[in-house]
Design a protein around this motif. Structure first.
Motif, short mmCIF file in Angstrom:
data_model
loop_
_atom_site.label_atom_id
_atom_site.label_comp_id
_atom_site.label_asym_id
_atom_site.label_seq_id
_atom_site.Cartn_x
_atom_site.Cartn_y
_atom_site.Cartn_z
N THR A 74 26.78 -80.82 57.96
CA THR A 74 26.55 -81.05 59.33
C THR A 74 26.28 -79.57 59.74
O THR A 74 26.92 -78.28 60.24
N LEU A 75 24.74 -79.22 60.74
CA LEU A 75 24.87 -78.06 62.06
C LEU A 75 24.85 -78.45 63.03
O LEU A 75 23.39 -79.97 63.03
N HIS A 76 25.10 -78.37 63.96
CA HIS A 76 25.81 -78.58 65.36
C HIS A 76 24.84 -77.00 66.09
O HIS A 76 25.32 -76.40 66.17
N GLY A 103 20.67 -70.19 71.32
CA GLY A 103 18.64 -70.41 70.52
C GLY A 103 18.06 -71.29 70.09
O GLY A 103 18.17 -72.64 70.61
N THR A 104 16.94 -70.85 69.45
CA THR A 104 15.83 -71.29 68.65
C THR A 104 16.07 -71.17 67.53
O THR A 104 16.24 -69.96 66.90
N GLN A 131 11.88 -77.39 60.66
CA GLN A 131 11.62 -78.31 61.75
C GLN A 131 12.22 -77.20 62.63
O GLN A 131 13.21 -76.94 62.84
N VAL A 132 11.58 -77.08 64.17
CA VAL A 132 12.65 -76.46 65.15
C VAL A 132 14.02 -76.75 65.41
O VAL A 132 13.70 -77.96 66.10
N ILE A 133 14.88 -76.28 65.62
CA ILE A 133 16.22 -77.03 66.21
C ILE A 133 16.18 -76.03 67.00
O ILE A 133 16.47 -75.05 67.57
N ARG A 134 16.98 -77.04 68.54
CA ARG A 134 17.64 -76.14 69.88
C ARG A 134 19.15 -76.52 70.23
O ARG A 134 19.03 -77.45 69.44
N PRO A 135 19.41 -75.83 70.77
CA PRO A 135 21.23 -76.40 71.56
C PRO A 135 21.39 -77.74 71.69
O PRO A 135 20.02 -78.68 73.07
N GLY A 136 22.16 -78.57 71.33
CA GLY A 136 22.29 -80.32 71.13
C GLY A 136 22.15 -80.80 70.41
O GLY A 136 22.11 -81.56 69.95
N ASP A 137 20.50 -80.00 69.22
CA ASP A 137 20.48 -80.78 67.96
C ASP A 137 21.35 -80.66 67.09
O ASP A 137 22.32 -79.59 67.56
N THR A 138 21.58 -81.95 66.40
CA THR A 138 22.46 -81.97 65.13
C THR A 138 21.66 -82.14 63.66
O THR A 138 20.69 -83.22 63.94
N VAL A 179 22.79 -70.08 67.50
CA VAL A 179 24.21 -69.71 67.09
C VAL A 179 24.51 -71.86 66.28
O VAL A 179 23.95 -72.16 67.09
N HIS A 180 24.98 -71.98 65.35
CA HIS A 180 25.38 -72.98 64.98
C HIS A 180 26.35 -73.42 64.53
O HIS A 180 26.97 -72.34 63.77
N LEU A 181 26.93 -74.28 64.97
CA LEU A 181 28.25 -74.99 64.02
C LEU A 181 27.70 -75.89 62.88
O LEU A 181 26.94 -76.90 62.73
N ALA A 182 28.84 -75.13 61.17
CA ALA A 182 28.14 -75.45 60.25
C ALA A 182 29.33 -76.46 60.23
O ALA A 182 30.25 -75.60 59.76
N VAL A 183 29.49 -76.62 59.97
CA VAL A 183 30.48 -78.51 58.83
C VAL A 183 30.11 -78.70 57.61
O VAL A 183 29.20 -79.30 57.27
#
Length: 134
Positions: free
Chosen positions: A60-62, A66-67, A78-85, A105-109
């Motif tokens: 899981t990425l959160h 950034g973009t 696919q583009v991912i932005r703050p708040g996207d999981t 920046v993302h959190l990776a779990v």
């Protein structure tokens, strides 16, 4: 119980075998056995990205800031932005990282299986990275 104070564990640079560009990895959760969970706070500088890889139990990425971009093998990013999981299924070949002009920046779990959280493949080439996102 263990308490890890902010900035008590050093950042580590992502190894060039697994990343293109500059990537910083900061541990969040590195639970001992029998726990399997692992989480990291990852900072990608503009243009930085992972190599193609899979996870034995998924990931899981959160996105925190950034973009970024995320892509499954054979598909456009696919583009991912703050708040996207993003949920990545076990065994799914993919990559993720910053867009060409902005850090991300993302959190990776993910969870360990037999001591491993990822199986690393080849680096993502510029042609795959520069495809027009969906």
């Amino acid at each position: 119980m263990e308490v890890h104070l902010a900035d008590s564990r050093p950042s580590r640079k992502g190894p060039p075998e697994w990343f293109t560009g500059t990537v910083w990895i900061n541990p969040v959760v590195e639970a001992p056995e029998p726990c399997r969970v692992m989480a990291v706070h990852v900072t990608f500088e503009p243009g930085a990205r992972t190599a193609w890889h899979t996870h034995p139990l998924g990931q899981t990425l959160h996105v925190l800031s950034g973009t970024g971009l995320v892509a499954k093998r054979g598909e456009r990013p696919q583009v991912i932005r703050p708040g996207d999981t993003v949920w990545i299924a076990p065994g799914e070949e993919h990559w993720h990282g910053a867009g060409p002009d902005a850090a991300m920046v993302h959190l990776a779990v993910q969870e360990r299986l037999d001591g491993r959280v990822a199986d690393w493949l080849e680096l993502v080439n510029d042609e795959d990275y520069r495809q027009t996102p969906l």
